[in-house]
Design a protein around this motif. Structure first.
Motif, short mmCIF file in Angstrom:
data_model
loop_
_atom_site.label_atom_id
_atom_site.label_comp_id
_atom_site.label_asym_id
_atom_site.label_seq_id
_atom_site.Cartn_x
_atom_site.Cartn_y
_atom_site.Cartn_z
N VAL A 188 0.84 -1.20 0.00
CA VAL A 188 0.00 0.00 0.00
C VAL A 188 0.88 1.26 0.00
CG1 VAL A 188 -1.66 1.35 1.36
CG2 VAL A 188 -1.98 -1.12 1.08
N ALA A 189 1.95 1.23 0.79
CA ALA A 189 2.87 2.36 0.83
C ALA A 189 3.52 2.58 -0.53
CB ALA A 189 3.93 2.14 1.90
N TYR A 190 3.88 1.49 -1.21
CA TYR A 190 4.48 1.60 -2.55
C TYR A 190 3.47 2.19 -3.53
CZ TYR A 190 6.54 0.20 -7.00
OH TYR A 190 7.04 0.22 -8.27
N ALA A 191 2.21 1.76 -3.42
CA ALA A 191 1.17 2.33 -4.28
C ALA A 191 1.04 3.82 -4.04
CB ALA A 191 -0.17 1.63 -4.01
N GLY A 192 1.11 4.21 -2.78
CA GLY A 192 1.04 5.64 -2.46
C GLY A 192 2.22 6.41 -3.03
N VAL A 196 -3.42 2.24 -8.82
CA VAL A 196 -4.66 1.74 -8.22
C VAL A 196 -4.63 0.23 -8.12
CG1 VAL A 196 -7.17 1.56 -8.50
CG2 VAL A 196 -6.02 3.72 -8.98
N ARG A 197 -4.09 -0.44 -9.15
CA ARG A 197 -3.98 -1.90 -9.10
C ARG A 197 -3.05 -2.33 -7.96
NH1 ARG A 197 -3.37 -1.75 -14.84
NH2 ARG A 197 -1.15 -2.27 -14.56
N ILE A 198 -1.95 -1.60 -7.80
CA ILE A 198 -1.02 -1.93 -6.71
C ILE A 198 -1.70 -1.72 -5.36
CG2 ILE A 198 1.16 -1.30 -5.61
CD1 ILE A 198 2.16 -0.42 -8.37
N LEU A 199 -2.45 -0.62 -5.23
CA LEU A 199 -3.17 -0.36 -3.98
C LEU A 199 -4.14 -1.49 -3.67
CD1 LEU A 199 -4.12 1.53 -1.65
CD2 LEU A 199 -5.79 2.47 -3.27
N ILE A 200 -4.94 -1.88 -4.66
CA ILE A 200 -5.94 -2.93 -4.45
C ILE A 200 -5.24 -4.24 -4.08
CG2 ILE A 200 -7.69 -4.35 -5.59
CD1 ILE A 200 -8.47 -1.83 -7.18
N ALA A 201 -4.10 -4.51 -4.72
CA ALA A 201 -3.35 -5.73 -4.38
C ALA A 201 -2.91 -5.69 -2.93
CB ALA A 201 -2.15 -5.87 -5.30
N GLY A 202 -2.42 -4.53 -2.48
CA GLY A 202 -2.00 -4.39 -1.08
C GLY A 202 -3.15 -4.57 -0.12
N LEU A 203 -4.31 -4.02 -0.46
CA LEU A 203 -5.49 -4.16 0.39
C LEU A 203 -5.94 -5.61 0.47
CD1 LEU A 203 -7.59 -1.01 -0.69
CD2 LEU A 203 -5.95 -1.23 1.19
N LEU A 204 -5.86 -6.32 -0.65
CA LEU A 204 -6.23 -7.74 -0.66
C LEU A 204 -5.26 -8.56 0.19
CD1 LEU A 204 -7.22 -8.24 -4.41
CD2 LEU A 204 -8.75 -8.16 -2.43
N VAL A 205 -3.98 -8.19 0.17
CA VAL A 205 -3.00 -8.88 1.01
C VAL A 205 -3.35 -8.68 2.49
CG1 VAL A 205 -0.59 -8.93 1.75
CG2 VAL A 205 -1.14 -8.79 -0.68
N ILE A 206 -3.74 -7.45 2.86
CA ILE A 206 -4.12 -7.17 4.25
C ILE A 206 -5.36 -7.98 4.64
CG2 ILE A 206 -4.98 -5.39 5.83
CD1 ILE A 206 -3.18 -3.40 4.34
N ILE A 207 -6.33 -8.07 3.73
CA ILE A 207 -7.52 -8.89 4.00
C ILE A 207 -7.10 -10.35 4.19
CG2 ILE A 207 -9.65 -9.80 2.99
CD1 ILE A 207 -9.98 -7.07 1.59
N GLY A 208 -6.17 -10.82 3.36
CA GLY A 208 -5.67 -12.18 3.52
C GLY A 208 -4.99 -12.38 4.86
N ALA A 209 -4.24 -11.35 5.31
CA ALA A 209 -3.58 -11.44 6.62
C ALA A 209 -4.59 -11.58 7.75
CB ALA A 209 -2.71 -10.20 6.84
N ALA A 210 -5.68 -10.81 7.66
CA ALA A 210 -6.72 -10.89 8.69
C ALA A 210 -7.34 -12.29 8.72
CB ALA A 210 -7.80 -9.84 8.44
N ASN A 211 -7.50 -12.90 7.55
CA ASN A 211 -8.05 -14.26 7.50
C ASN A 211 -7.08 -15.28 8.08
OD1 ASN A 211 -10.77 -14.60 5.86
ND2 ASN A 211 -9.66 -12.92 4.91
N ILE A 212 -5.79 -15.11 7.82
CA ILE A 212 -4.79 -16.02 8.39
C ILE A 212 -4.80 -15.92 9.92
CG2 ILE A 212 -2.32 -16.49 8.58
CD1 ILE A 212 -2.07 -15.52 5.66
N VAL A 213 -4.85 -14.66 10.42
CA VAL A 213 -4.91 -14.45 11.86
C VAL A 213 -6.17 -15.08 12.42
CG1 VAL A 213 -5.18 -12.71 13.66
CG2 VAL A 213 -3.47 -12.40 11.87
N GLY A 214 -7.28 -14.93 11.71
CA GLY A 214 -8.54 -15.54 12.16
C GLY A 214 -8.42 -17.05 12.28
N LEU A 215 -7.76 -17.68 11.31
CA LEU A 215 -7.55 -19.14 11.36
C LEU A 215 -6.71 -19.52 12.57
CD1 LEU A 215 -6.89 -19.92 7.58
CD2 LEU A 215 -8.91 -20.56 8.93
N GLY A 216 -5.67 -18.70 12.83
CA GLY A 216 -4.82 -18.97 13.99
C GLY A 216 -5.58 -18.82 15.29
N MET A 217 -6.45 -17.81 15.35
CA MET A 217 -7.22 -17.58 16.57
C MET A 217 -8.22 -18.70 16.81
SD MET A 217 -7.85 -13.52 15.90
CE MET A 217 -9.16 -13.32 17.11
N ALA A 218 -8.68 -19.31 15.74
CA ALA A 218 -9.71 -20.35 15.86
C ALA A 218 -9.14 -21.69 16.36
CB ALA A 218 -10.38 -20.57 14.51
N GLN A 219 -7.81 -21.83 16.34
CA GLN A 219 -7.21 -23.11 16.75
C GLN A 219 -7.01 -23.20 18.26
OE1 GLN A 219 -3.83 -24.43 14.52
NE2 GLN A 219 -4.74 -23.94 12.56
#
Length: 342
Positions: A149-153, A319-342
Motif C-alpha cells: 500500500v505504501a508503494y502504491a502511495g 490503483v492496481r497496486i493499492l488494491i493488491a496491497g489491500l487484498l493482502v491485508i484482507i488475507g492477513a486478517a483471514n490467516i490471523v482468524g484461522l490462527g485464533m480459531a485453533q
C-alpha cells in the motif's frame, strides 16, 4: 466470545479511525492547533469519561480498589501514545504520506503486537503453538500488505507530482521509528489495565465494556501531551491567533464546532469498538488485537481514499497496486482468524 465478532468490531473501529479526519477538512478559518485541541476535548476527555460514568455508578468506590501504580502506568502509556500522535504528523511532513505510513504504521503494528508478549516472556511459546505460528504468519503478511500500500502511495505521489513539505529522509525515518514505538502506547496501556478490567467484571459490567473505565486515564495521558504541543505552537507561532479564530461569524463558529466534535467523536469511537474487539478475542490471543486494528486502519484508509476519489487521475497501475496491497491485508486478517480459531 467470537473470533469473527472480534475481527468485525476491529474493522468497525478502524473504519472510524480512517474516516475521522473527513469532518476536520470542513473546518474553515481555524488554525490546526485550535481545531485539534477542541476535537481532542471530545475524543480524549468528554467521551471516555461520559461512557465511564454511564457504566460505573460510583466512580470513587470503583477506583478505590485500583492500585495507584496502575493509574500511573495508564497515564504514562497514554503520554507515549500522545507522543506517537504528534510524531506521526511530523513523519508525514518529512517523508510524505506513503513512505511515512509504510514505516510508521508497520513499526507500530509490529511493536504493539509483539512487545507485550515478549515482555511477559510468552513470545516463544506463542510462536511454537499451532495457532500462534499462524498468527505470526498473519502479522508478517500484514506488514507485506502495508508495504505494498505504501508503494502504491509512492507511485501516486510520483504521478500527481506530490512531495513532502520538507523532505528529509534521515529526520523522517528517526521520527517514524519514534512514532512506531510510541504510538503503540495505547496497546501497552490496555495491557496494563488488568486491575480495572477485573474490577469491571466484579461489578458485573458487560464483557464488551470492561476496558472502558481505563480509557479516561490512557487518553488523559495522550491529551496532556497533545494539549501542551498545541499550546506551545499557539504561544510561539505569530501566524496563529486564537482570538482571531474565535471572532469568526456565529454561524461559522457553530459549523466549525460541529465538525470538530464529529471528528473527535469518530476518533474516540475507534477505541470504543477496539474495546469490543479486544473483549471478543480469547484472552490467550490478546496480543493480536493491535495487529488487527492497525492493519484494518490501513485497509479502510485505502478504501476511503478510493471512495473519495483521491486516486482519480493517477492511472490504473497505482490503483492496481493499492488494491493488491489491500487484498493482502484482507488475507492477513483471514490467516490471523484461522490462527485464533485453533
Amino acid at each position: 466470545m467470537s473470533v469473527i465478532a472480534g475481527i468485525g468490531w476491529h474493522m468497525v473501529g478502524a473504519a472510524s479511525a480512517a474516516a475521522f479526519y473527513a469532518p476536520y477538512k470542513k473546518v474553515q478559518g481555524w488554525s490546526w492547533e485550535l481545531m485539534w485541541s477542541i476535537g481532542g476535548v471530545f475524543s480524549w476527555v468528554l467521551m471516555p469519561w461520559l461512557v465511564t460514568m454511564m457504566l460505573v455508578p460510583n466512580l470513587g468506590e470503583f477506583y478505590s480498589h485500583i492500585p495507584n501504580s496502575t493509574f500511573a502506568m495508564l497515564i504514562f502509556c497514554g503520554a507515549m501514545w500522545g507522543i506517537g500522535n504528534i510524531t506521526y504528523g511530523l513523519t508525514m511532513r518529512y517523508l510524505g504520506m506513503s513512505m511515512g505510513i509504510g514505516i510508521a504504521i508497520g513499526l507500530n503494528l509490529a511493536v504493539g503486537t509483539l512487545l507485550p508478549p515478549f515482555l511477559k516472556g510468552q513470545l516463544g511459546a506463542l510462536i511454537e503453538s499451532a495457532g500462534g505460528s499462524l498468527t505470526m504468519i498473519g502479522i508478517a503478511v500484514a506488514l507485506v500488505g502495508i508495504a505494498v500500500v505504501a508503494y502504491a502511495g509512492n507511485e501516486k505521489e510520483k504521478v500527481m507530482g506530490e512531495r513532502a513539505e520538507e523532505f528529509n529522509l534521515k529526520k523522517g525515518i528517526i521520527l517514524a521509528i519514534i512514532c512506531g514505538i510510541f504510538s503503540a502506547g495505547f496497546a501497552f496501556g490496555l495491557n496494563a489495565a488488568g486491575p480495572i478490567k477485573a474490577q469491571s467484571e466484579a461489578l458485573g459490567i458487560n464483557y464488551l465494556y470492561v476496558a472502558m473505565p481505563a480509557y479516561g486515564f490512557i487518553m488523559g495521558g495522550g491529551a496532556i501531551v497533545n494539549f501542551l504541543f498545541c499550546a506551545y505552537n499557539i504561544l510561539h507561532k505569530k501566524e496563529i491567533s486564537v482570538r482571531h479564530d474565535l471572532t469568526l461569524g456565529r454561524s461559522l463558529l457553530a459549523r466549525n464546532l460541529l465538525f470538530t466534535a464529529m471528528g473527535g467523536i469518530m476518533w474516540y469511537l475507534q477505541f470504543f469498538f477496539y474495546g469490543w474487539g479486544e473483549a471478543s478475542v480469547p484472552a490467550r490471543l490478546d496480543y493480536i488485537n493491535w495487529m488487527l486494528h492497525m492493519s484494518c486502519y490501513v485497509l479502510f484508509g485505502g478504501i476511503i481514499g478510493l471512495i473519495m476519489a483521491e486516486w482519480k487521475g493517477v492511472g490504473t497501475r497505482p490503483v492496481r497496486i493499492l488494491i493488491a496491497g489491500l487484498l493482502v491485508i484482507i488475507g492477513a486478517a483471514n490467516i490471523v482468524g484461522l490462527g485464533m480459531a485453533q
